[in-house]
Design an enzyme around this catalytic site. Structure first.
Site, PDB file in Angstrom:
ATOM      1  N   SER A 204      50.617 -62.859 -30.198  1.00  0.00           N
ATOM      2  CA  SER A 204      51.856 -62.938 -29.440  1.00  0.00           C
ATOM      3  C   SER A 204      51.750 -64.125 -28.486  1.00  0.00           C
ATOM      4  O   SER A 204      50.820 -64.920 -28.590  1.00  0.00           O
ATOM      5  CB  SER A 204      52.030 -61.636 -28.679  1.00  0.00           C
TER       6      SER A 204
ATOM      7  N   GLU B  56      60.896 -75.239 -28.552  1.00  0.00           N
ATOM      8  CA  GLU B  56      61.641 -74.587 -29.637  1.00  0.00           C
ATOM      9  C   GLU B  56      62.435 -73.417 -29.073  1.00  0.00           C
ATOM     10  O   GLU B  56      61.942 -72.721 -28.189  1.00  0.00           O
ATOM     11  CB  GLU B  56      60.656 -74.036 -30.687  1.00  0.00           C
TER      12      GLU B  56
ATOM     13  N   LYS C 240      63.442 -69.777 -28.623  1.00  0.00           N
ATOM     14  CA  LYS C 240      62.698 -68.552 -28.919  1.00  0.00           C
ATOM     15  C   LYS C 240      63.665 -67.569 -29.567  1.00  0.00           C
ATOM     16  O   LYS C 240      64.522 -66.984 -28.907  1.00  0.00           O
ATOM     17  CB  LYS C 240      62.094 -67.968 -27.650  1.00  0.00           C
TER      18      LYS C 240
ATOM     19  N   ASP D 151      65.268 -64.384 -31.100  1.00  0.00           N
ATOM     20  CA  ASP D 151      65.102 -62.959 -30.833  1.00  0.00           C
ATOM     21  C   ASP D 151      65.248 -62.208 -32.153  1.00  0.00           C
ATOM     22  O   ASP D 151      66.305 -61.643 -32.446  1.00  0.00           O
ATOM     23  CB  ASP D 151      66.157 -62.504 -29.818  1.00  0.00           C
TER      24      ASP D 151
ATOM     25  N   TYR E  88      58.278 -71.690 -37.855  1.00  0.00           N
ATOM     26  CA  TYR E  88      57.832 -72.399 -36.655  1.00  0.00           C
ATOM     27  C   TYR E  88      56.325 -72.557 -36.500  1.00  0.00           C
ATOM     28  O   TYR E  88      55.857 -73.083 -35.507  1.00  0.00           O
ATOM     29  CB  TYR E  88      58.400 -71.761 -35.390  1.00  0.00           C
TER      30      TYR E  88
ATOM     31  N   LYS F 174      60.947 -67.193 -20.666  1.00  0.00           N
ATOM     32  CA  LYS F 174      62.002 -66.205 -20.927  1.00  0.00           C
ATOM     33  C   LYS F 174      63.223 -66.465 -20.049  1.00  0.00           C
ATOM     34  O   LYS F 174      63.079 -66.670 -18.841  1.00  0.00           O
ATOM     35  CB  LYS F 174      61.474 -64.793 -20.645  1.00  0.00           C
TER      36      LYS F 174
ATOM     37  N   CYS G 281      79.315 -28.555  -9.798  1.00  0.00           N
ATOM     38  CA  CYS G 281      79.306 -28.957 -11.205  1.00  0.00           C
ATOM     39  C   CYS G 281      80.740 -29.280 -11.646  1.00  0.00           C
ATOM     40  O   CYS G 281      81.682 -28.586 -11.248  1.00  0.00           O
ATOM     41  CB  CYS G 281      78.739 -27.809 -12.035  1.00  0.00           C
TER      42      CYS G 281
ATOM     43  N   CYS H  91      82.120 -28.630 -14.315  1.00  0.00           N
ATOM     44  CA  CYS H  91      82.684 -27.646 -15.238  1.00  0.00           C
ATOM     45  C   CYS H  91      83.572 -26.668 -14.477  1.00  0.00           C
ATOM     46  O   CYS H  91      83.627 -26.698 -13.252  1.00  0.00           O
ATOM     47  CB  CYS H  91      81.577 -26.894 -15.973  1.00  0.00           C
TER      48      CYS H  91
ATOM     49  N   CYS I 282      72.453 -28.608 -12.108  1.00  0.00           N
ATOM     50  CA  CYS I 282      73.300 -27.432 -12.106  1.00  0.00           C
ATOM     51  C   CYS I 282      72.399 -26.313 -12.610  1.00  0.00           C
ATOM     52  O   CYS I 282      71.830 -26.407 -13.681  1.00  0.00           O
ATOM     53  CB  CYS I 282      74.484 -27.617 -13.052  1.00  0.00           C
TER      54      CYS I 282
ATOM     55  N   CYS J   9      76.665 -22.210 -17.325  1.00  0.00           N
ATOM     56  CA  CYS J   9      77.466 -23.445 -17.246  1.00  0.00           C
ATOM     57  C   CYS J   9      77.887 -23.909 -18.647  1.00  0.00           C
ATOM     58  O   CYS J   9      77.036 -24.153 -19.506  1.00  0.00           O
ATOM     59  CB  CYS J   9      76.651 -24.545 -16.560  1.00  0.00           C
TER      60      CYS J   9
HETATM   61  S1  IVH Z   1      55.114 -69.236 -32.015  1.00  0.00           S
HETATM   62  C1  IVH Z   1      50.662 -68.344 -31.942  1.00  0.00           C
HETATM   63  N1  IVH Z   1      57.627 -70.006 -31.959  1.00  0.00           N
HETATM   64  O1  IVH Z   1      58.203 -64.749 -30.025  1.00  0.00           O
HETATM   65  C2  IVH Z   1      52.115 -68.616 -31.735  1.00  0.00           C
HETATM   66  N2  IVH Z   1      57.163 -67.690 -31.711  1.00  0.00           N
HETATM   67  O2  IVH Z   1      56.832 -63.642 -27.686  1.00  0.00           O
HETATM   68  C3  IVH Z   1      52.975 -67.634 -32.408  1.00  0.00           C
HETATM   69  N3  IVH Z   1      59.172 -66.284 -31.516  1.00  0.00           N
HETATM   70  O3  IVH Z   1      55.525 -63.294 -31.767  1.00  0.00           O
HETATM   71  C4  IVH Z   1      54.400 -67.648 -32.061  1.00  0.00           C
HETATM   72  N4  IVH Z   1      60.640 -67.914 -31.669  1.00  0.00           N
HETATM   73  O4  IVH Z   1      57.870 -63.377 -32.901  1.00  0.00           O
HETATM   74  C5  IVH Z   1      56.777 -68.964 -31.883  1.00  0.00           C
HETATM   75  N5  IVH Z   1      59.791 -70.816 -31.985  1.00  0.00           N
HETATM   76  C6  IVH Z   1      58.955 -69.796 -31.908  1.00  0.00           C
HETATM   77  C7  IVH Z   1      59.405 -68.471 -31.752  1.00  0.00           C
HETATM   78  C8  IVH Z   1      58.479 -67.442 -31.656  1.00  0.00           C
HETATM   79  C9  IVH Z   1      60.466 -66.608 -31.545  1.00  0.00           C
HETATM   80  C10 IVH Z   1      58.664 -64.933 -31.340  1.00  0.00           C
HETATM   81  C11 IVH Z   1      57.507 -64.566 -32.233  1.00  0.00           C
HETATM   82  C12 IVH Z   1      56.361 -64.301 -31.304  1.00  0.00           C
HETATM   83  C13 IVH Z   1      57.094 -63.901 -30.042  1.00  0.00           C
HETATM   84  C14 IVH Z   1      56.210 -64.094 -28.838  1.00  0.00           C
END
Ligand code: IVH
Length: 700
Positions: free
Chosen positions: A83, A114, A116, A118, A240, A329, A423, A425, A442, A447
């Site tokens: 992660s 890049e 991120k 979701d 990515y 984030k 309440c 009711c 309640c 009730c």
């Molecule tokens: S790189 C070792 N690039 O975000 C690096 N992750 O919070 C691995 N995610 O597990 C991740 N966009 O599921 C990477 N451009 C991006 C991403 C990305 C979304 C997600 C991914 C990762 C999570 C981490």
């Protein structure tokens, strides 16, 4: 400083909570709390573990990511899918930049930024340019095989375009990326679901859940048993990152790698940008955040990566994430709307929950018209008043939340809201808040609001799953005096249903059921008579008794009648059931009103002894086998179920009574040490397999 009892308890509680939320998120695709709240729990745990290193443990959720795999075949990632660490604001981003600079002795650093995405992380494996496997991340080490489903995604090439790349295709190429549902595809899916639900309701059937956001919808779509369903959902993907690579060209930078992937026909996000300084990274983050809604898919931040691959080598990884990347984030999205009113709802246990009635407003892609305000203190703390303009956000883009009032817009006549004393009711019984408790209740057993909620709970999916019995129908039956508790459901007949009338908004009285819907409800009730005993136990709504404990009670006692007469001590001895649940179960059955319900259920033909008995030989009867660490062939739950199926128990800790400890990869150090101290055998997977088939310890 040694950890106090309070810290130890906090660590244990946080680990339990995090594990539960992980399971909801990864296994059920149904998160209960906002991502931001989840992150806060993990941060709290990490802080405690850092302060008290003796409390750290390799099976702590801070050392792992995600939940365990369930229905699809497991795939072990040869290169783990780690992660990322988060940066919650610009300061944390700068702090990350400083750590990187320090790690590289102040050398110049270029970054790749890049969006991120979701969505859901996947790993695509190409061998000689052909897609051979696609897997989800799972817990980062073992994911699920979703090849057939991923192969239906139009963005994912089934064969790499070697001809377009002058550099050839490696023998093995693993590409990591994010599968997501575009906002347009999400809107389409929601509309379809709403249409089909309207039809279901008209037929007297229960509506199906409507996905809350594109991420959940995407995850659900990827984990379909039938790839045709996945195909119909119109998923997309961005690539990515690389996983395992054998052969092929060498790369010096991430930007170059992405360019190569693009050349092979893989979908690489056109918004990826190379920048030369942290100041430019910040500009990119600001601009991307401002334009996040123009993209056509949901993003929750920016991933910033060190571009130079040699520099990445130097920086390396922590136990959970690379040091060379960070997830910046975005702040959760906020909207302003009018708070029309604050009302309260009454749950089946009598808990009274205030909620905000809002002028409908679109937040992060869906319409919000109600939001919980949790309890009395929360309303007072936020000081929101009917008539206020309030700030609403989707916590983690899932659960709508009222953040607080916009004081500048408060009307002069807006009065502080008062928690009702009675309440809502018809009985208007007094509400009570016990000393030291956050909840107001309640406490009137009669009730009608609680009564209705108890019936709704009984009929719900996690309990007796009565098809055709939704909330609205329960209210109608209850208002007409046809049902007052779950036992009454089994005495309903066609005439009673056809005679039921309701008064509609225009004052017109009309029949509630038609022939078809009445037949459907009766069929749903009839089918529920044969639900397994644990479902019946859950349906009764005994305080503290959840599905896992209900399962254990059913296994041990075999019937509702046996549980009803069992003593608290006997119940407390059951694996996974403690004194609190035991006391609650016995006091439930001691109540005359409850016993009357049980008798109605019996007269109504409900099966009291439907226990799915294990076919396996009971070779572990009465023996305690502790499982620790990650096993290749079983998830933790599967391993524990295999032990219980053979009559054994699987407690969470090692004691003198433990028969054996099964240790997978990265086992809990304290469990292994304790086993050694007590002379208890520690088995590997092969030993575990032998134990399951014979009950004998290897070598004995
Ligand atoms: S790189 C070792 N690039 O975000 C690096 N992750 O919070 C691995 N995610 O597990 C991740 N966009 O599921 C990477 N451009 C991006 C991403 C990305 C979304 C997600 C991914 C990762 C999570 C981490």
């Amino acid at each position: 400083m040694a950890a106090s009892k309070k810290d130890r308890d906090a660590v244990a509680r946080l680990r339990r909570e995090i594990a539960r939320h992980n399971e909801r998120y990864f296994v059920h695709d149904d998160p209960e709390i906002a991502d931001a709240d989840f992150d806060a729990l993990v941060r709290e745990l990490r802080a405690l573990e850092e302060r008290h290193p003796e409390l750290a443990s390799p099976d702590s959720p801070t050392a792992r990511v995600g939940g365990s795999a369930a229905a699809f075949a497991p795939v072990t990632h040869r290169v783990p899918m780690t992660s990322l660490d988060n940066a919650m604001d610009a300061d944390e981003l700068r702090a990350w930049g400083e750590r990187v600079a320090k790690g590289l002795d102040g050398a110049a650093v270029a970054y790749v930024c890049e969006p991120k995405i979701d969505g859901l992380a996947v790993s695509l494996r190409y061998e000689d340019g052909v897609l051979v496997q696609a897997a989800t991340r799972g817990d980062g080490r073992v994911g699920e095989d979703v090849t057939a489903n991923v192969a239906t995604i139009a963005d994912v090439p089934k064969r790499l375009a070697a001809t377009r790349s002058a550099r050839g295709v490696p023998g093995v190429l693993e590409v990591r990326g994010e599968v997501y549902m575009s906002t347009a595809a999400f809107r389409r899916l929601r509309e379809e679901k709403e249409r089909s639900n309207a039809a279901r309701v008209a037929e007297g059937r229960k509506p199906e859940p409507v996905p809350a956001n594109p991420r959940n919808a995407g995850a659900g779509s990827l984990r379909q048993k039938d790839p045709a369903v996945t195909a119909s959902r119109g998923l997309s993907m961005w690539a990515y990152q690389l996983g395992e690579v054998v052969g092929g060209p060498a790369f010096a930078s991430h930007a170059e790698t992405l360019e190569y992937l693009r050349g092979l026909g893989l979908p690489v996000n056109p918004r990826v940008a190379s920048v030369g300084s942290l100041a430019e990274v910040e500009d990119y983050c600001r601009e991307t955040e401002a334009r996040r809604h123009e993209l056509g898919y949901e993003i929750d931040g920016v991933v910033v990566k060190v571009d130079d691959l040699a520099q990445r080598e130097v920086l390396g990884f922590t136990s959970r994430a690379p040091r060379w990347a960070v997830a910046y984030k975005f702040a959760p999205e906020e909207r302003h709307t009018l708070l029309r009113d604050i009302m309260v709802s009454v749950g089946r246990t009598g808990r009274v929950t205030p909620f905000a009635v809002l002028e409908p407003v679109v937040v992060s892609g869906s319409t919000v018209s109600m939001a919980t305000l949790h309890n009395r203190e929360q309303v007072a703390l936020k000081d929101v008043r009917p008539g206020d303009t309030v700030v609403v956000r989707k916590a983690g883009d899932v659960i709508p939340e009222v953040v607080g009032p916009v004081l500048a817009k408060r009307p002069a006549r807006a009065k502080p809201w008062k928690f009702p004393a009675t309440c809502p009711c018809d009985l208007r019984s007094a509400l009570v808040q016990a000393e030291g408790e956050a909840d107001t209740r309640c406490v009137e057993p009669e009730c009608p609001y609680q009564r209705d909620q108890r019936i709704i709970h009984f009929a719900s999916r996690g309990a007796m799953d009565v098809e055709g019995l939704g909330e609205r129908t329960v209210f109608a039956l209850s208002d007409a005096g046809l049902v007052a508790d779950p036992g009454d459901l089994y005495a309903l007949d066609r005439d009673a249903l056809l005679g039921l009338t309701v008064t509609s908004d225009d004052g017109e009285e009309r029949r509630y059921f038609g022939e078809v819907s009445a037949g459907n409800l009766l069929a749903g009730i009839a089918a529920s008579r044969s639900r397994p005993l644990p479902k019946l136990l859950v349906g009764l709504g005994v305080k503290h008794l959840g599905p896992a404990a209900a399962e254990s009670l059913a296994r041990r006692f075999g019937s509702l009648d046996a549980i009803a007469v069992a003593g608290a001590e006997e119940i407390a001895e059951v694996d996974g059931v403690g004194e609190v649940i035991a006391a609650s179960v016995t006091s439930w059955f001691a109540d005359a009103g409850h016993r009357a319900i049980v008798e109605k259920l019996r007269r109504g033909g409900v099966d009291f002894a439907h226990v799915v008995r294990s076919e396996a030989p009971q070779v572990l009867a009465g023996r305690a086998v502790v499982v620790t660490g990650t096993l290749e062939g079983w998830s933790r739950e599967e391993a524990e179920a295999a032990i219980k199926d053979r009559g054994g128990k699987s407690p969470g800790s090692v004691s003198a009574k433990t028969y054996a400890v099964v240790a997978g990869a990265e086992p809990g150090a304290s469990k292994v040490t304790k086993a050694a101290e007590l002379g208890i055998p520690v088995l590997d997977e092969a030993g575990f397999r032998a134990l399951l088939s014979t009950g004998e310890l290897p070598g004995s």
